[in-house]
Design an enzyme around this catalytic site. Structure first.
Site, PDB file in Angstrom:
ATOM      1  N   CYS A  44       0.821  -1.213   0.000  1.00 38.28           N
ATOM      2  CA  CYS A  44       0.000   0.000   0.000  1.00 38.28           C
ATOM      3  C   CYS A  44       0.852   1.259   0.000  1.00 38.28           C
ATOM      4  CB  CYS A  44      -0.910   0.025   1.220  1.00 38.28           C
ATOM      5  SG  CYS A  44      -1.780  -1.516   1.471  1.00 38.28           S
ATOM      6  N   TYR A 425     -16.872  15.266  21.866  1.00 38.76           N
ATOM      7  CA  TYR A 425     -17.090  16.622  21.356  1.00 38.76           C
ATOM      8  C   TYR A 425     -16.213  17.628  22.081  1.00 38.76           C
ATOM      9  CZ  TYR A 425     -18.971  21.338  21.527  1.00 38.76           C
ATOM     10  OH  TYR A 425     -19.080  22.699  21.520  1.00 38.76           O
TER      11      TYR A 425
END
Lengths: 450, 450
Positions: A44, A425
């Site tokens: 890859c 968050y």
């Protein structure tokens, strides 16, 4: 006397299995036959070598042959090809060092990988026409670019290797044309991703030729043009990346069963129809976590994980190879695109689901925080059960958020369960509702109430 | 006649509930009383306003009061304080516009939020000493910095607000001292995160005073020094961020039960001990997804989600508020740090688990791909069952990978199940084994085999 574990193929699956078996049972004789010279390399990474971001091809090697031999005590024989398997006698026939010999085994792993498909193109043998699947090819492309300074390139195939090679060659100032037979690039990623990536490729100056069949290449000594049905374009270099096919001849010749996908059929331990013969990696099937069916998705993590599990199993501590979700991620210039599970509605219907999907775009950070970009998220669920089937994301940051969806698939979660996941968050990292949650919230309205 | 839904408090939980109720049942009368002038604002964005990355405090407002009134048809009354609840009569007493009146309700939501704790420090009233929890305070800090150009700052409290304010004030060229009573900053994130963040803060020139108790502040007109037990340091501005406490007086006075955490006790629908009274957001408890016990983790997503669910419930379509994992993420200069579930072994034992944990560091991208950095991952599991209990991450990129762990917690996965998750790999985004998978793989060796 201790067992002998023979491994055919020295890449991800093979070397993971060899290493794990030896670690679990140091007494075991572990012999690996690799017909080439490279082992345990990151295929890859090749596009990034061609691009120039990886300086030395050797950087892509995770563990060297010497380390496998000296530190891990694995009998690794490069330049040795296994040319036959006799399941009855439990031996393999090996060709190497100018001779042919029989090697007995107690456990055998077939990890022969896959090869780049060579389509029936004219002029495939011309200088300057490459496939990219083996390390030598990456080197050859790099050398060719250096030697001939091509002005134009034809990349044939808009899968992830094609997209990565587009970026790699564009970095050399080459005018890159991408040819894809289907209406969209990155077909397994679905339309929302494909359209975003196509727009971005065009912005980057790439010439896209979608729904366009290439018939071959022409040139005197070297490739000069790519030919289509009724026209031709300049191409000083060409790279053909239209997919891979499993290397199964060795197995098939020995009576080892192939599955419907054409890859080697295996059970949950990676075992073939012979008790002592396993298969793993790009040549083998694996079970899909959503459909429960055998599937063939040749990717590095699957190969590593299956190899490792089989190494543990043959060492006497059976371990399942794990299921796959077909999770994949690709960089296309400034975009990241990712997918997991079932993204295509037709495929979902074939697997017996009644699919419903939604695509949303949401910022990757709080709307007021600098540097936010849009992430486009698609989620697919079964209408009746609410079960999550798959999804995709595309955007300038946050493509790894696909892992949340992949984890939810592994757990068999419903859309509502995902919507209720307590994701992280803070303004620099996400809006209050992460884009994945927003997508789940919207899709939830389309599935049946529990 | 249509129902009346009264909401006390116009921030995340309150406005989410009001909006959702009205969207589900447009006939419902929805009245929101907010004692201040700001509604629906992103308190978490305040440090970035002080830092100067957010230009206008109004940018932190998601939806303006006018939009709530005109577009969403919500009777939003700012400057109105609810001073009493009569659960028997189903009315609230409201003070605003210079008068006091009774407002009947069919459904009531208490979303009174939390307030910054004011410790018993000397000189807390001096000019230049701030807490940061309300929008007005962010503005006051910003103005004070502009007016007085402080050379030195004392931040008291090494929680996430403290850490964010350290970064915000450092950006103004201020010499920042951080005081934390405990031996480490970011206590709920665990030691691995704390030590990485502490090292990084020091690298950034922040003066850390750990295990150090502040006794107060001194100064003539304005704050000049912060005083410890036996010494004092210069401090031209001071910010106290030692945590928040739920605003529960209104509820408690009305006979609404508080839980062991001191916040309002609720059931899975966010209902209090009164059938028609709900509580959500920073003033309310929620159920922890790992322990199953009531807990109090005042965070924005929890508030939004619970408010939304309650809005749907009062509109006649009951929806559970969802469980929490206490997932949190914080930026500290160039580092991201995140946590979810149970990170502390002592806390795990108290919840009846036999915890085992491992900490690993692994690159965020393929080792040969440019720009990789180390991500330190800690995972905690129950030794017998293998169940994942929690985890943390810290590094220069990839802190959002905590979402994979949070999703696994939501699904009740074991370490082995997480290790088998098919996460995304490509060199620019991850090593073959994502750091989360590597951590799971290592921890798996420490838990009992299934």
């Amino acid at each position: 006397m201790s067992d002998t574990f023979v491994v055919v193929g020295g890449d991800a699956a093979g070397m993971s299995a060899a290493s794990k078996a030896k670690r679990e049972d140091p007494e075991m004789d572990v012999v690996v036959f690799e017909k080439g010279e490279w082992v345990s390399y990151a295929a890859c990474g090749m596009p990034y070598y061609v691009k120039g971001e990886v300086e030395d091809l050797n950087d892509l090697v995770t563990v060297t042959p010497e380390e496998f031999r000296d530190e891990r005590d694995i009998d690794l024989r490069t330049g040795h090809e296994v040319i036959g398997i006799d399941p009855g006698a439990e031996t393999v026939t090996v060709s190497g060092d100018g001779k042919t010999f029989e090697q007995p085994y107690d456990h055998l792993l077939i990890a022969t990988g896959a090869s780049a498909i060579e389509p029936p193109f004219d002029g495939l043998g011309l200088d300057g026409v490459f496939t990219i699947h083996a390390m030598d090819e990456a080197d050859a492309i790099e050398n060719y670019v250096a030697a001939h300074s091509p002005d134009s390139a034809a990349i044939v195939g808009g899968g992830y290797v094609g997209i990565e090679m587009v970026e790699a060659l564009s970095a050399h100032g080459i005018d890159v044309h991408l040819y894809e037979m289907l209406p969209h690039v990155l077909q397994p990623f679905g339309e929302a991703v494909a359209e975003a990536v196509e727009d971005h490729l065009r912005e980057q100056g790439v010439q896209l030729h979608l729904a366009t069949a290439v018939s071959g290449f022409t040139g005197a000594e070297r490739v000069e043009r790519v030919t289509l049905d009724d026209e031709s374009h300049p191409a000083d270099i060409a790279i053909v990346g239209v997919g891979v096919e499993s290397n199964t001849d060795l197995a098939a010749d020995a009576g080892i069963e192939l599955g419907e996908t054409g890859a080697i059929a295996t059970d949950e331990y990676g075992r073939t129809n012979y008790e002592t013969i396993y298969a793993a990696g790009d040549c083998a099937e694996a079970r899909h976590v959503v459909t429960g069916n055998s599937d063939h998705v040749p990717l590095a993590l699957t190969a590593n994980r299956a190899g490792r599990a089989i190494g543990q199993t043959v060492a006497g501590n059976p371990e399942q190879v794990g299921e796959i979700a077909g999770t994949a991620i690709v960089k296309a210039f400034d975009l990241g695109a990712a997918r997991t599970g079932i993204v295509d509605e037709e495929q979902a219907r074939e697997a017996g689901f009644d699919p419903v999907s939604m695509t949303i775009s949401a910022p990757t950070r709080a709307h007021y925080y600098p540097g936010a970009s849009e992430l486009t998220v698609t989620l697919l669920a079964d209408r009746d059960s609410g079960r999550l089937l798959g999804g995709s994301v595309v955007g300038q940051e946050g493509a790894k958020r696909i892992d949340t969806v992949a984890t939810a698939l592994t757990a068999g979660m419903t859309v509502t369960e995902l919507r209720n996941a307590d994701l992280a968050y803070a303004p620099p990292f996400s809006p209050v509702w992460d884009p994945i949650l927003t997508a789940a919230k919207v899709l939830e309205g389309e599935v049946a109430d529990e």
